[in-house]
Scaffold this motif. Structure first.
Motif, PDB file in Angstrom:
ATOM      1  N   TRP A 199       0.842  -1.190   0.000  1.00  0.00           N
ATOM      2  CA  TRP A 199       0.000   0.000   0.000  1.00  0.00           C
ATOM      3  C   TRP A 199       0.881   1.246   0.000  1.00  0.00           C
ATOM      4  O   TRP A 199       2.017   1.216   0.491  1.00  0.00           O
ATOM      5  N   ASN A 200       0.338   2.333  -0.536  1.00  0.00           N
ATOM      6  CA  ASN A 200       1.019   3.609  -0.368  1.00  0.00           C
ATOM      7  C   ASN A 200       0.811   4.085   1.067  1.00  0.00           C
ATOM      8  O   ASN A 200       0.082   3.456   1.849  1.00  0.00           O
ATOM      9  N   VAL A 201       1.461   5.184   1.444  1.00  0.00           N
ATOM     10  CA  VAL A 201       1.428   5.624   2.833  1.00  0.00           C
ATOM     11  C   VAL A 201       0.018   6.005   3.283  1.00  0.00           C
ATOM     12  O   VAL A 201      -0.317   5.895   4.476  1.00  0.00           O
ATOM     13  N   VAL A 220      -3.916   3.055  -2.368  1.00  0.00           N
ATOM     14  CA  VAL A 220      -3.563   2.404  -3.631  1.00  0.00           C
ATOM     15  C   VAL A 220      -2.460   1.382  -3.385  1.00  0.00           C
ATOM     16  O   VAL A 220      -1.498   1.659  -2.663  1.00  0.00           O
ATOM     17  N   MET A 221      -2.575   0.208  -4.003  1.00  0.00           N
ATOM     18  CA  MET A 221      -1.492  -0.774  -3.984  1.00  0.00           C
ATOM     19  C   MET A 221      -0.505  -0.425  -5.096  1.00  0.00           C
ATOM     20  O   MET A 221      -0.908  -0.112  -6.225  1.00  0.00           O
ATOM     21  N   THR A 222       0.780  -0.460  -4.775  1.00  0.00           N
ATOM     22  CA  THR A 222       1.808  -0.113  -5.755  1.00  0.00           C
ATOM     23  C   THR A 222       2.754  -1.291  -5.964  1.00  0.00           C
ATOM     24  O   THR A 222       2.990  -2.092  -5.053  1.00  0.00           O
ATOM     25  N   ASP A 223       3.309  -1.376  -7.170  1.00  0.00           N
ATOM     26  CA  ASP A 223       4.304  -2.397  -7.503  1.00  0.00           C
ATOM     27  C   ASP A 223       5.689  -1.766  -7.392  1.00  0.00           C
ATOM     28  O   ASP A 223       6.089  -0.966  -8.240  1.00  0.00           O
ATOM     29  N   VAL A 224       6.400  -2.137  -6.349  1.00  0.00           N
ATOM     30  CA  VAL A 224       7.683  -1.513  -6.034  1.00  0.00           C
ATOM     31  C   VAL A 224       8.833  -2.290  -6.669  1.00  0.00           C
ATOM     32  O   VAL A 224       8.858  -3.528  -6.640  1.00  0.00           O
ATOM     33  N   THR A 225       9.777  -1.546  -7.229  1.00  0.00           N
ATOM     34  CA  THR A 225      11.049  -2.109  -7.693  1.00  0.00           C
ATOM     35  C   THR A 225      12.174  -1.263  -7.117  1.00  0.00           C
ATOM     36  O   THR A 225      12.142  -0.036  -7.213  1.00  0.00           O
ATOM     37  N   PHE A 226      13.139  -1.931  -6.502  1.00  0.00           N
ATOM     38  CA  PHE A 226      14.284  -1.214  -5.939  1.00  0.00           C
ATOM     39  C   PHE A 226      15.534  -2.046  -6.195  1.00  0.00           C
ATOM     40  O   PHE A 226      15.613  -3.201  -5.791  1.00  0.00           O
ATOM     41  N   GLU A 227      16.486  -1.447  -6.875  1.00  0.00           N
ATOM     42  CA  GLU A 227      17.728  -2.151  -7.209  1.00  0.00           C
ATOM     43  C   GLU A 227      18.913  -1.295  -6.787  1.00  0.00           C
ATOM     44  O   GLU A 227      18.921  -0.078  -7.005  1.00  0.00           O
ATOM     45  N   PHE A 228      19.899  -1.932  -6.172  1.00  0.00           N
ATOM     46  CA  PHE A 228      21.074  -1.188  -5.722  1.00  0.00           C
ATOM     47  C   PHE A 228      22.325  -2.048  -5.839  1.00  0.00           C
ATOM     48  O   PHE A 228      22.251  -3.278  -5.966  1.00  0.00           O
ATOM     49  N   ARG A 229      23.449  -1.364  -5.769  1.00  0.00           N
ATOM     50  CA  ARG A 229      24.751  -2.022  -5.848  1.00  0.00           C
ATOM     51  C   ARG A 229      25.626  -1.475  -4.726  1.00  0.00           C
ATOM     52  O   ARG A 229      25.730  -0.257  -4.548  1.00  0.00           O
ATOM     53  N   ILE A 230      26.236  -2.367  -3.948  1.00  0.00           N
ATOM     54  CA  ILE A 230      27.162  -1.977  -2.888  1.00  0.00           C
ATOM     55  C   ILE A 230      28.560  -2.430  -3.295  1.00  0.00           C
ATOM     56  O   ILE A 230      28.785  -3.611  -3.563  1.00  0.00           O
ATOM     57  N   ASN A 231      29.492  -1.483  -3.341  1.00  0.00           N
ATOM     58  CA  ASN A 231      30.851  -1.775  -3.796  1.00  0.00           C
ATOM     59  C   ASN A 231      31.834  -2.030  -2.655  1.00  0.00           C
ATOM     60  O   ASN A 231      32.787  -2.788  -2.817  1.00  0.00           O
ATOM     61  N   PRO A 291      33.144  -3.583   0.731  1.00  0.00           N
ATOM     62  CA  PRO A 291      32.878  -4.719   1.614  1.00  0.00           C
ATOM     63  C   PRO A 291      32.568  -4.270   3.041  1.00  0.00           C
ATOM     64  O   PRO A 291      33.049  -3.245   3.509  1.00  0.00           O
ATOM     65  N   GLY A 292      31.755  -5.059   3.728  1.00  0.00           N
ATOM     66  CA  GLY A 292      31.424  -4.767   5.112  1.00  0.00           C
ATOM     67  C   GLY A 292      30.037  -5.248   5.468  1.00  0.00           C
ATOM     68  O   GLY A 292      29.409  -6.024   4.743  1.00  0.00           O
ATOM     69  N   SER A 293      29.575  -4.789   6.625  1.00  0.00           N
ATOM     70  CA  SER A 293      28.227  -5.084   7.089  1.00  0.00           C
ATOM     71  C   SER A 293      27.372  -3.841   6.873  1.00  0.00           C
ATOM     72  O   SER A 293      27.712  -2.758   7.345  1.00  0.00           O
ATOM     73  N   TRP A 294      26.246  -4.001   6.168  1.00  0.00           N
ATOM     74  CA  TRP A 294      25.435  -2.863   5.750  1.00  0.00           C
ATOM     75  C   TRP A 294      23.992  -2.995   6.220  1.00  0.00           C
ATOM     76  O   TRP A 294      23.439  -4.092   6.245  1.00  0.00           O
ATOM     77  N   ASP A 295      23.406  -1.847   6.587  1.00  0.00           N
ATOM     78  CA  ASP A 295      21.975  -1.743   6.853  1.00  0.00           C
ATOM     79  C   ASP A 295      21.364  -0.847   5.782  1.00  0.00           C
ATOM     80  O   ASP A 295      21.844   0.270   5.547  1.00  0.00           O
ATOM     81  N   VAL A 296      20.315  -1.348   5.136  1.00  0.00           N
ATOM     82  CA  VAL A 296      19.614  -0.585   4.104  1.00  0.00           C
ATOM     83  C   VAL A 296      18.170  -0.396   4.554  1.00  0.00           C
ATOM     84  O   VAL A 296      17.509  -1.360   4.946  1.00  0.00           O
ATOM     85  N   ASN A 297      17.705   0.838   4.528  1.00  0.00           N
ATOM     86  CA  ASN A 297      16.325   1.139   4.897  1.00  0.00           C
ATOM     87  C   ASN A 297      15.578   1.679   3.687  1.00  0.00           C
ATOM     88  O   ASN A 297      16.035   2.625   3.038  1.00  0.00           O
ATOM     89  N   ILE A 298      14.422   1.078   3.396  1.00  0.00           N
ATOM     90  CA  ILE A 298      13.596   1.490   2.267  1.00  0.00           C
ATOM     91  C   ILE A 298      12.239   1.921   2.805  1.00  0.00           C
ATOM     92  O   ILE A 298      11.557   1.145   3.479  1.00  0.00           O
ATOM     93  N   GLN A 299      11.871   3.162   2.519  1.00  0.00           N
ATOM     94  CA  GLN A 299      10.595   3.689   3.003  1.00  0.00           C
ATOM     95  C   GLN A 299       9.649   3.903   1.838  1.00  0.00           C
ATOM     96  O   GLN A 299       9.981   4.569   0.863  1.00  0.00           O
ATOM     97  N   ASN A 300       8.457   3.332   1.953  1.00  0.00           N
ATOM     98  CA  ASN A 300       7.433   3.478   0.910  1.00  0.00           C
ATOM     99  C   ASN A 300       6.420   4.554   1.300  1.00  0.00           C
ATOM    100  O   ASN A 300       6.358   4.990   2.428  1.00  0.00           O
TER     101      ASN A 300
END
Length: 222
Positions: free
Chosen positions: A194-196, A200-211, A213-222
């Motif tokens: 759902w949107n905020v 409406v229902m939304t079709d989300v696509t999120f693509e990323f690249r991490i170069n 090395p290490g331990s990472w936290d990724v936060n995605i807000q819709n």
């Protein structure tokens, strides 16, 4: 009296230099012979000069070159630039001979090119309000992804899928994760939510690249 004071100062100076050469350790084997410089907790820390098979002059941290410094190899080649944990890391100039000079950026002692490589980059984002990336340490080699809606964990996720270039998927509470990662890592996530306003229902696509090395936290807000 003045002569005695001068003699005492010379003796103290000599004792300090001796302590720096013998008691303050350099952890990089090829430059661990003689050290003159600043010390902390019996390790080279601050500005100093270390000489063994090779020689390094510059900044140290916890016994290893870190910061700006010049490293001279026994074969006559030398590097002037930035260091991290004893490895070339950052901008620098590597001179093999007067007619063979390489300028650019290094990462974990490997030449990365003339332009600095980004730690991470978002390559595709659809119906994502905002995202953030945080490197939390050197290990473990993993990425944790948290999905939120209106600032709280998103419990409206449907048809979730995640593809990635290396590693193994795991779950930690409401977070999605990938462990035993080989970097650079590419991740593509798709799901419905759902949107905020929950209208409406939304079709989300999120693509990323991490170069990096290490331990990472990724936060995605819709």
């Amino acid at each position: 009296m003045i002569n005695r004071i001068m003699l005492l100062l010379v003796m103290l100076s000599g004792n300090l230099l001796y302590a720096q050469e013998t008691d303050c350790k350099v952890l990089a084997p090829r430059i661990s012979g003689i050290y003159r410089g600043e010390c902390k907790n019996s390790l080279a820390h601050g500005k100093g000069i270390a000489q063994g098979i090779d020689m390094y002059e510059g900044e140290f941290k916890k016994g290893l070159p870190e910061g700006m410094g010049v490293y001279n190899w026994a074969d006559g080649s030398y590097y002037e630039g930035y260091w991290r944990q004893g490895l070339r890391d950052g901008s620098g100039i590597m001179t093999f001979s007067p007619d063979s000079i390489v300028r650019g950026f290094w990462k974990a002692d490997k030449y990365a090119g003339k332009e600095k490589i980004k730690q991470y980059e978002v390559t595709q984002s659809r119906y994502v309000a905002r995202s953030s990336f945080s490197r939390t340490g050197n290990t473990p080699l993993q990425v944790k992804v948290k999905l939120t809606l209106g600032g709280v964990p998103n419990n409206t996720i449907q048809d979730f899928s995640m593809t990635y270039s290396s590693g193994e998927e795991f779950r930690l509470g409401t977070a999605y994760g990938i462990q035993n990662v080989t970097y650079p890592l590419t991740v593509r996530m798709q799901y419905r939510t759902w949107n905020v306003m929950r209208t409406v229902m939304t079709d989300v696509t999120f693509e990323f690249r991490i170069n990096e090395p290490g331990s990472w936290d990724v936060n995605i807000q819709n």
